[in-house]
Motif scaffolding. Sequence first.
Motif: not given
Length: 94
Positions: A1-9, A70-77
């Motif tokens: 997950m692209k954290r910066g873009s996710a935080y913008a959403v 999605p993150s490397h090997l897990q779901m990110e929250r």
Amino acid sequence: MKRGSAYAVLARELEAFRLLPWSTLAAHASAGPTSKTVEVEGEELQIEIQVIEAATRQQAVTVIAVAFGPSHLQMERLEERVTIAKHDTIHAPR
């Protein structure tokens, strides 16, 4: 997950809720969480929004926005929240 873009959403979702009329916010508080899937830079994110009554001196709700992706090997929250007071119940600090 692209954290910066996710935080913008998440920020856009919170801002959209902040602009809602109080009656709509109160209805969301009794309705339970809602979720939707959005595409951000080619990745699917699950966005969950929950509105709950806030524990404050004035009438207020807390809007909680959570992104799952999605993150490397897990779901990110990722989680962000904002508390919104009903305008006619705001009191000056004592």
